[in-house]
Design an enzyme around this catalytic site. Structure first.
Site, PDB file in Angstrom:
ATOM      1  N   LYS A  69       0.796  -1.043  -0.216  1.00 34.93           N
ATOM      2  CA  LYS A  69       0.029   0.118   0.016  1.00 34.93           C
ATOM      3  C   LYS A  69       0.888   1.351  -0.141  1.00 34.93           C
ATOM      4  CE  LYS A  69      -2.271  -1.437   3.604  1.00 34.93           C
ATOM      5  NZ  LYS A  69      -1.595  -2.672   3.943  1.00 34.93           N
ATOM      6  N   ASP A 114      -1.819   6.740   6.023  1.00 40.68           N
ATOM      7  CA  ASP A 114      -1.812   5.185   6.570  1.00 40.68           C
ATOM      8  C   ASP A 114      -2.616   5.019   7.897  1.00 40.68           C
ATOM      9  OD1 ASP A 114      -0.969   2.830   6.386  1.00 40.68           O
ATOM     10  OD2 ASP A 114       1.199   3.215   6.996  1.00 40.68           O
ATOM     11  N   THR A 163      -5.943  -1.626   6.747  1.00 36.95           N
ATOM     12  CA  THR A 163      -5.879  -3.020   7.016  1.00 36.95           C
ATOM     13  C   THR A 163      -7.095  -3.526   7.420  1.00 36.95           C
ATOM     14  OG1 THR A 163      -5.179  -2.914   9.191  1.00 36.95           O
ATOM     15  CG2 THR A 163      -3.485  -3.380   7.337  1.00 36.95           C
ATOM     16  N   ARG A 222       6.613  -8.203   1.724  1.00 38.88           N
ATOM     17  CA  ARG A 222       7.473  -8.052   2.781  1.00 38.88           C
ATOM     18  C   ARG A 222       7.824  -9.104   3.424  1.00 38.88           C
ATOM     19  NH1 ARG A 222       4.635  -4.430   6.381  1.00 38.88           N
ATOM     20  NH2 ARG A 222       5.758  -2.894   5.306  1.00 38.88           N
TER      21      ARG A 222
HETATM   22  N1  LIG Z   1       3.992  -5.388  -5.978  1.00 38.80           N
HETATM   23  C1  LIG Z   1       5.216  -5.208  -5.238  1.00 38.80           C
HETATM   24  N2  LIG Z   1       6.305  -5.411  -5.997  1.00 38.80           N
HETATM   25  C2  LIG Z   1       7.561  -5.468  -5.672  1.00 38.80           C
HETATM   26  N3  LIG Z   1       7.814  -5.193  -4.191  1.00 38.80           N
HETATM   27  C3  LIG Z   1       6.821  -4.969  -3.329  1.00 38.80           C
HETATM   28  C4  LIG Z   1       5.375  -5.003  -3.964  1.00 38.80           C
HETATM   29  N4  LIG Z   1       4.756  -4.907  -2.941  1.00 38.80           N
HETATM   30  C5  LIG Z   1       5.278  -4.627  -1.768  1.00 38.80           C
HETATM   31  N5  LIG Z   1       6.374  -4.725  -2.337  1.00 38.80           N
HETATM   32  C6  LIG Z   1       7.461  -4.729  -1.283  1.00 38.80           C
HETATM   33  O1  LIG Z   1       7.351  -5.157   0.205  1.00 38.80           O
HETATM   34  C7  LIG Z   1       7.703  -4.181   1.153  1.00 38.80           C
HETATM   35  C8  LIG Z   1       6.480  -3.746   1.915  1.00 38.80           C
HETATM   36  O2  LIG Z   1       5.752  -2.984   1.161  1.00 38.80           O
HETATM   37  P1  LIG Z   1       4.864  -1.822   1.534  1.00 38.80           P
HETATM   38  O3  LIG Z   1       5.658  -1.252   2.791  1.00 38.80           O
HETATM   39  O4  LIG Z   1       4.515  -1.059   0.723  1.00 38.80           O
HETATM   40  O5  LIG Z   1       3.651  -2.523   2.324  1.00 38.80           O
HETATM   41  P2  LIG Z   1       2.439  -2.046   3.045  1.00 38.80           P
HETATM   42  O6  LIG Z   1       1.076  -2.681   2.559  1.00 38.80           O
HETATM   43  O7  LIG Z   1       2.202  -0.599   3.107  1.00 38.80           O
HETATM   44  O8  LIG Z   1       2.489  -2.457   4.685  1.00 38.80           O
HETATM   45  P3  LIG Z   1       1.924  -1.847   5.904  1.00 38.80           P
HETATM   46  O9  LIG Z   1       0.375  -1.987   5.789  1.00 38.80           O
HETATM   47  O10 LIG Z   1       2.654  -2.477   7.115  1.00 38.80           O
HETATM   48  O11 LIG Z   1       2.234  -0.100   5.953  1.00 38.80           O
HETATM   49  C9  LIG Z   1       8.258  -2.941   0.266  1.00 38.80           C
HETATM   50  O12 LIG Z   1       9.815  -3.281   0.515  1.00 38.80           O
HETATM   51  C10 LIG Z   1       8.074  -3.393  -1.169  1.00 38.80           C
HETATM   52  O13 LIG Z   1       8.942  -2.954  -1.802  1.00 38.80           O
END
Ligand SMILES: Nc1ncnc2c1ncn2[C@@H]1O[C@H](COP(=O)(O)OP(=O)(O)OP(=O)(O)O)[C@@H](O)[C@H]1O
Length: 373
Positions: A69, A114, A163, A222
């Site tokens: 996200k 967020d 989430t 992640r």
């Molecule tokens: N589609 C994708 N392609 C490549 N890498 C990804 C992808 N989605 C997530 N990642 C990698 O996974 C890690 C976590 O992603 P991110 O922080 O955007 O998740 P999030 O959904 O925002 O998590 P949270 O809800 O904990 O904030 C990052 O290092 C990101 O580079």
């Protein structure tokens, strides 16, 4: 064992891990792997806004932790060629906190909020007006003498992330022009992510090695990136640095992450359910005591993934193991095991267990509030 201590936790890690994550984030929509429908829809929203020279609709991203996200929010700003401001629901305790952020936004800026479901109520109401009219009312003074001073703010795009989409009030959800639900990733998509990350980290990995890491990553980028780094350590210290399928398997066995992505806690819960309780039904507290954990840890940390994997079900009578659980641990269910030898309809069991007030005369009262996450 808390979520943060687990290799397979999808929650964000400490500052060191966050630095590495930042380096691994794809920067443009074309580099973002998986979530194809979301990507295509988002691309249309952004590019049509760019053609019209307008700010795009506000975007809500919902999905579990670690699914991308934050990464997508950064990509949205990059595609629009606008700056990104980042804040979070818990950081906005009062309406004034939000007014301070909104009033300093520049034209077209992307505001990433967020955990938007955790924002304070008065701030939420201020956000409604800001999203709709690009205006806020700042209240000056207290009591009968209080006055609302309208304040124009620059047109902006809000990207909210949650989430828990179900916890967002309807009026807030309705103000997002585009809502994207992010699903868990397929192993093939995670394999591409693992290979891309390996390239960026200068790690040599074979197709089989990437597939092995992907399969154990619980559908979450992640976790895939975290497992990759641990396997890289192993490859550097115990081998020639190349991650092959066999090496990944050995390394992840050492780290106690099995071929379905279950870790020690998951397996302890499952093993106890099978060996000590014949596959259930057993109440949450009893199950938790049997593995030396708090009920909350079992319920929040271990069970959601076991349920998602179809290994465990929450029913009004307690937790039960599915036939797949026996098979996964290589055990034979006794004839008395729940649903032994029958086709098991997980959907029904889940719904019964999740219903509010379900199972008044439940075998274990501590299972009644269980919600499938
Ligand atoms: N589609 C994708 N392609 C490549 N890498 C990804 C992808 N989605 C997530 N990642 C990698 O996974 C890690 C976590 O992603 P991110 O922080 O955007 O998740 P999030 O959904 O925002 O998590 P949270 O809800 O904990 O904030 C990052 O290092 C990101 O580079």
């Amino acid at each position: 064992m808390s979520a943060e201590e687990r290799l397979v936790s999808a929650d964000a890690g400490g500052p060191d891990e966050q630095v590495i994550e930042a380096a691994l984030r794809p920067k443009r929509l074309d580099d973002f792997i998986g979530q194809q429908r979301v990507r295509e829809q988002l691309s249309l929203v952004l590019h049509s806004a760019l053609r019209r020279g307008r700010t795009p609709d506000h975007v809500l991203l919902s999905g579990g932790p670690g699914l991308g996200k934050t990464t997508l929010a950064m990509i949205i700003a990059a595609e629009l060629g606008k700056p990104l401001r980042i804040t979070s629901g818990p950081a906005i305790e009062r309406a004034g906190d939000l007014a301070a952020v909104l009033s300093t936004l520049s034209e077209g800026e992307v505001l990433f909020l967020d955990e938007i479901h955790r924002m304070a109520r008065p701030a939420e109401e201020m956000l409604y007006m800001a999203m709709e009219d690009f205006r806020v009312d700042v209240v000056v003074g207290k009591g009968p003498g209080a006055t609302a001073i309208p304040l124009d703010i620059a047109p902006f795009t809000l990207v909210g992330a949650t989430t828990r989409a179900g916890m967002l009030p309807g009026p807030l959800r309705d103000r997002f022009g585009f809502v994207a639900h992010m699903d868990f990733y397929e192993p093939a998509e995670l394999e591409v992510i693992v290979k891309r990350s390996a390239r960026l980290l200068d790690v040599r990995i074979t197709d089989g090695g990437a597939a092995e890491v992907a399969d154990r990553s619980r559908g979450t980028p992640r976790i895939a990136n975290r497992l990759l780094r641990r396997v890289r350590d192993y490859a550097e210290v115990r081998a020639d640095g190349v991650i092959t399928r066999e090496l990944a398997r050995d390394a992840l066995t050492l780290y106690e992450v099995d071929e379905r992505g279950l870790d020690r806690l998951d397996r302890a819960v499952l093993t106890s359910l099978l060996r000590k309780f014949g596959g259930g039904p057993v109440g949450l507290s009893t199950l938790a005591v049997s593995v030396g954990e708090e009920p909350e840890t079992v319920e929040v940390v271990a069970e959601p993934f076991l349920v998602r994997q179809g290994l465990l079900a929450r029913t009004p009578r307690g937790r039960i193991a599915t036939p797949a659980a026996w098979a996964h641990l290589g055990l034979t269910p006794p004839p008395t095991a729940p649903m032994a030898g029958t086709l098991f309809d997980l959907g029904d069991a889940v719904e019964e267990g999740a219903g509010k007030g379900a199972g008044k005369g439940a075998e274990q009262g501590d299972d009644q509030d269980s919600v499938i996450s």
